[in-house]
Scaffold this motif. Structure first.
Motif, short mmCIF file in Angstrom:
data_model
loop_
_atom_site.label_atom_id
_atom_site.label_comp_id
_atom_site.label_asym_id
_atom_site.label_seq_id
_atom_site.Cartn_x
_atom_site.Cartn_y
_atom_site.Cartn_z
N ARG A 102 -6.15 16.16 -7.23
CA ARG A 102 -5.05 15.25 -7.53
C ARG A 102 -4.85 14.36 -6.30
NH1 ARG A 102 -2.92 19.89 -5.46
NH2 ARG A 102 -0.98 19.77 -4.29
N PRO A 103 -4.25 13.21 -6.47
CA PRO A 103 -4.02 12.35 -5.31
C PRO A 103 -2.90 12.90 -4.45
CG PRO A 103 -3.25 11.27 -7.33
CD PRO A 103 -3.87 12.56 -7.72
N LEU B 161 0.83 -1.20 0.00
CA LEU B 161 0.00 0.00 0.00
C LEU B 161 0.87 1.25 0.00
CD1 LEU B 161 -2.79 1.39 0.21
CD2 LEU B 161 -2.56 1.19 2.70
N ARG B 162 1.90 1.28 0.86
CA ARG B 162 2.81 2.42 0.92
C ARG B 162 3.45 2.67 -0.45
NH1 ARG B 162 6.38 4.98 4.71
NH2 ARG B 162 5.74 3.54 6.32
N GLU B 163 3.95 1.61 -1.08
CA GLU B 163 4.60 1.74 -2.38
C GLU B 163 3.64 2.30 -3.43
OE1 GLU B 163 6.09 -2.20 -3.04
OE2 GLU B 163 7.82 -1.90 -1.72
N LYS B 164 2.40 1.82 -3.43
CA LYS B 164 1.41 2.29 -4.40
C LYS B 164 1.07 3.76 -4.16
CE LYS B 164 -2.94 1.08 -6.54
NZ LYS B 164 -3.98 0.07 -6.68
N ILE B 165 0.87 4.12 -2.90
CA ILE B 165 0.53 5.52 -2.58
C ILE B 165 1.69 6.44 -2.93
CG2 ILE B 165 0.12 7.12 -0.66
CD1 ILE B 165 -1.71 4.92 0.53
N GLU B 166 2.92 6.06 -2.56
CA GLU B 166 4.08 6.91 -2.85
C GLU B 166 4.32 7.05 -4.34
OE1 GLU B 166 7.18 5.12 -0.50
OE2 GLU B 166 6.56 6.21 1.31
N PRO C 298 -2.26 3.47 7.31
CA PRO C 298 -1.72 2.62 8.38
C PRO C 298 -0.19 2.67 8.48
CG PRO C 298 -2.19 1.29 6.47
CD PRO C 298 -2.65 2.69 6.14
N PHE C 299 0.39 3.77 8.05
CA PHE C 299 1.83 3.95 8.15
C PHE C 299 2.12 5.43 8.24
CE2 PHE C 299 0.75 3.81 3.64
CZ PHE C 299 1.32 4.98 3.17
N ARG C 300 3.32 5.74 8.70
CA ARG C 300 3.75 7.12 8.75
C ARG C 300 4.60 7.41 7.53
NH1 ARG C 300 4.57 9.36 14.64
NH2 ARG C 300 2.92 8.24 15.64
N PRO C 301 4.51 8.61 6.98
CA PRO C 301 5.35 8.94 5.83
C PRO C 301 6.82 8.84 6.18
CG PRO C 301 3.63 10.58 6.14
CD PRO C 301 3.61 9.70 7.34
N MET C 302 7.62 8.45 5.20
CA MET C 302 9.06 8.40 5.40
C MET C 302 9.55 9.83 5.61
SD MET C 302 9.82 5.31 5.23
CE MET C 302 10.57 4.03 4.29
N ARG C 303 10.41 10.02 6.57
CA ARG C 303 10.94 11.35 6.82
C ARG C 303 12.44 11.35 6.60
NH1 ARG C 303 7.81 13.03 12.36
NH2 ARG C 303 5.75 12.92 11.46
#
Length: 146
Positions: A113-114, A83-88, A138-143
């Motif tokens: 826009r997304p 999910l993270r990979e798809k969203i990013e 369900p995750f925090r953005p990479m910082r």
């Protein structure tokens, strides 16, 4: 760097790397260490044995396929990683401007826009009350730290 075996309040186990024991303590106190299965920030260090090298032989396997940060241990972790990979890959990270940008798109003052980002709980609640369709991730953005 030090690798800790961690456990959340729901008894999910996972491993993670930290610069030092002090950095783990600091991040855990700030609520920045979370369980990938349930999102809990109630994290404790598990019992672990040190990985000691004799100086002879080969170095430990640190390839991505052996890294707990890359290879999820459970189906839930794998789903969250995907999910993270798809969203990013398919949306724009807007950081702490998320609430403002989502509202602008909802009001029609900005093109749709997304996007994904961060919002305080009160900001998110107000967006939902005003009919802005958002969903918590369900995750925090990479910082970036450097």
């Amino acid at each position: 760097m030090i690798k800790f075996s961690l456990k959340c309040a729901e008894n999910h186990s996972f491993d993670s790397w930290f610069q030092s024991a002090e950095s783990f303590d600091k991040l855990a106190r700030a609520g920045l260490v979370t369980c990938a299965d349930c999102g809990s920030t109630d994290i404790t260090k598990g019992i672990m044995a040190p990985n000691v090298q004799s100086g002879r032989g080969t170095a430990p396997d640190t390839s991505p396929s052996n890294s707990p940060l890359v290879a999820p241990k459970s189906a839930a972790q794998l789903a969250i990683t995907q999910l993270r990979e798809k969203i990013e890959a398919n949306s724009e990270y807007v950081g702490t401007d998320f609430a403002r940008k989502a509202r602008e798109m909802h009001d029609g003052s900005a093109p749709e826009r997304p996007i994904y980002g961060e919002a305080r709980a009160d900001e998110a609640r107000k967006l939902v009350e005003d009919g802005v369709q958002i969903v918590p991730l369900p995750f925090r953005p990479m910082r970036k730290v450097n």
